[in-house]
Scaffold this motif. Structure first.
Motif, PDB file in Angstrom:
ATOM      1  N   VAL A   1       4.202  11.012  -7.135  1.00  0.00           N
ATOM      2  CA  VAL A   1       3.860  12.181  -6.318  1.00  0.00           C
ATOM      3  C   VAL A   1       4.979  13.204  -6.444  1.00  0.00           C
ATOM      4  CG1 VAL A   1       3.404  13.004  -3.973  1.00  0.00           C
ATOM      5  CG2 VAL A   1       2.552  10.757  -4.688  1.00  0.00           C
TER       6      VAL A   1
ATOM      7  N   ASN B   1       0.817  -1.217   0.000  1.00  0.00           N
ATOM      8  CA  ASN B   1       0.000   0.000   0.000  1.00  0.00           C
ATOM      9  C   ASN B   1       0.848   1.264   0.000  1.00  0.00           C
ATOM     10  OD1 ASN B   1      -2.407  -1.382  -0.015  1.00  0.00           O
ATOM     11  ND2 ASN B   1      -2.702  -1.293   2.206  1.00  0.00           N
TER      12      ASN B   1
ATOM     13  N   ALA C   1       1.476   2.275  -3.713  1.00  0.00           N
ATOM     14  CA  ALA C   1       0.336   2.100  -4.614  1.00  0.00           C
ATOM     15  C   ALA C   1      -0.327   3.394  -5.074  1.00  0.00           C
ATOM     16  CB  ALA C   1      -0.714   1.216  -3.930  1.00  0.00           C
ATOM     17  N   CYS C   2       0.281   4.551  -4.756  1.00  0.00           N
ATOM     18  CA  CYS C   2      -0.412   5.810  -5.055  1.00  0.00           C
ATOM     19  C   CYS C   2       0.077   6.479  -6.337  1.00  0.00           C
ATOM     20  CB  CYS C   2      -0.267   6.763  -3.879  1.00  0.00           C
ATOM     21  SG  CYS C   2       1.437   7.160  -3.479  1.00  0.00           S
TER      22      CYS C   2
ATOM     23  N   SER D   1       5.876   8.422  -0.145  1.00  0.00           N
ATOM     24  CA  SER D   1       5.106   9.365  -0.955  1.00  0.00           C
ATOM     25  C   SER D   1       3.590   9.212  -0.844  1.00  0.00           C
ATOM     26  CB  SER D   1       5.533   9.257  -2.423  1.00  0.00           C
ATOM     27  OG  SER D   1       5.320   7.954  -2.913  1.00  0.00           O
ATOM     28  N   CYS D   2       3.094   8.074  -0.398  1.00  0.00           N
ATOM     29  CA  CYS D   2       1.644   7.851  -0.342  1.00  0.00           C
ATOM     30  C   CYS D   2       1.003   8.406   0.925  1.00  0.00           C
ATOM     31  CB  CYS D   2       1.325   6.358  -0.454  1.00  0.00           C
ATOM     32  SG  CYS D   2       1.665   5.658  -2.082  1.00  0.00           S
ATOM     33  N   ASN D   3       1.785   8.944   1.846  1.00  0.00           N
ATOM     34  CA  ASN D   3       1.253   9.461   3.094  1.00  0.00           C
ATOM     35  C   ASN D   3       1.785  10.871   3.350  1.00  0.00           C
ATOM     36  OD1 ASN D   3       1.673   9.831   6.264  1.00  0.00           O
ATOM     37  ND2 ASN D   3      -0.074   8.454   5.966  1.00  0.00           N
ATOM     38  N   GLU D   4       0.901  11.793   3.640  1.00  0.00           N
ATOM     39  CA  GLU D   4       1.295  13.195   3.800  1.00  0.00           C
ATOM     40  C   GLU D   4       2.293  13.384   4.941  1.00  0.00           C
ATOM     41  OE1 GLU D   4      -0.753  17.629   4.334  1.00  0.00           O
ATOM     42  OE2 GLU D   4      -1.993  15.819   4.345  1.00  0.00           O
TER      43      GLU D   4
END
Length: 206
Positions: free
Chosen positions: A55, A48, A51-52, A93-96
């Protein structure tokens, strides 16, 4: 914040430090105040987290707010060394929150640019390929010394990384050198966990 006694040994270099353990959102740093950087950084990498998609990266290097006397964001200025991530941007990169915390200097070690974008990057690419289907546990750090920056930050002679996948460790120790680029992963892989533990002072086991 906890203090943890660590001993790291490699080719005659020995560092015994009272490391400061700081847990961030997705990684834990063991910060060595005397050396101005982490002895090690530990994290879990899951599918996960990759998976974004792409970014935009904003390089906002900063002092770790949990470590008020730690290395500042401009400590490598004019040194010829890059601020080398341990827990890297692609994996944050998928989490702020991760995108901010991965730029804390408690997650950085001085690296030659050709190494940071060369053999070190090659290991990162491989771990991300594995983690697309299988969760990983990762530990990374530096060891030894090439001297210090003007700011007093130690320049590690070697960088190391250990990745646990399906209960088995794969480990590398790589020279922090301008020539550490263009090699295969096999070049720096340590053949046995016993040898890796002996060289790093860690106590990993399968």
């Amino acid at each position: 914040m906890k203090r943890v006694l660590l001993s790291l040994v490699l080719l005659g270099f020995c560092s015994v430090s009272l490391a400061q353990r700081v847990q961030h959102h997705s990684y834990t740093t063991y910060y060595n105040q005397a050396l101005g950087g982490p002895d090690s950084v530990v994290w879990n990498l899951t599918p996960n987290m990759l998976a974004c998609g792409q970014v935009t990266r904003h390089d906002k290097f900063a002092q770790d707010p949990a470590l008020p006397n730690s290395t500042k964001g401009d400590a490598y200025k004019h040194s010829g060394f890059q601020r080398g991530h341990l827990f890297n941007f692609e994996e944050s990169s998928c989490n702020e929150t991760d995108r901010i915390e991965c730029f804390y200097m408690s997650n950085m070690l001085p690296q030659y640019g050709s190494f940071n974008t060369g053999d070190w990057k090659r290991v990162e690419i491989q771990e991300q390929a594995w983690a697309k289907t299988t969760p990983l546990h990762i530990i990374a750090g530096g060891i030894g010394t090439l001297g210090t920056l003007a700011s007093g930050v130690n320049i590690p002679r070697y960088m190391w990384k250990a990745i646990c996948m399906n209960g088995q460790w794969s480990c590398w120790i790589m020279p922090n050198a301008k020539t550490s680029k263009g090699h295969t992963l096999k070049k720096w892989k340590i053949p046995t966990l016993e040898e890796f533990n002996k060289k790093t002072g860690l106590h990993l086991h399968n």
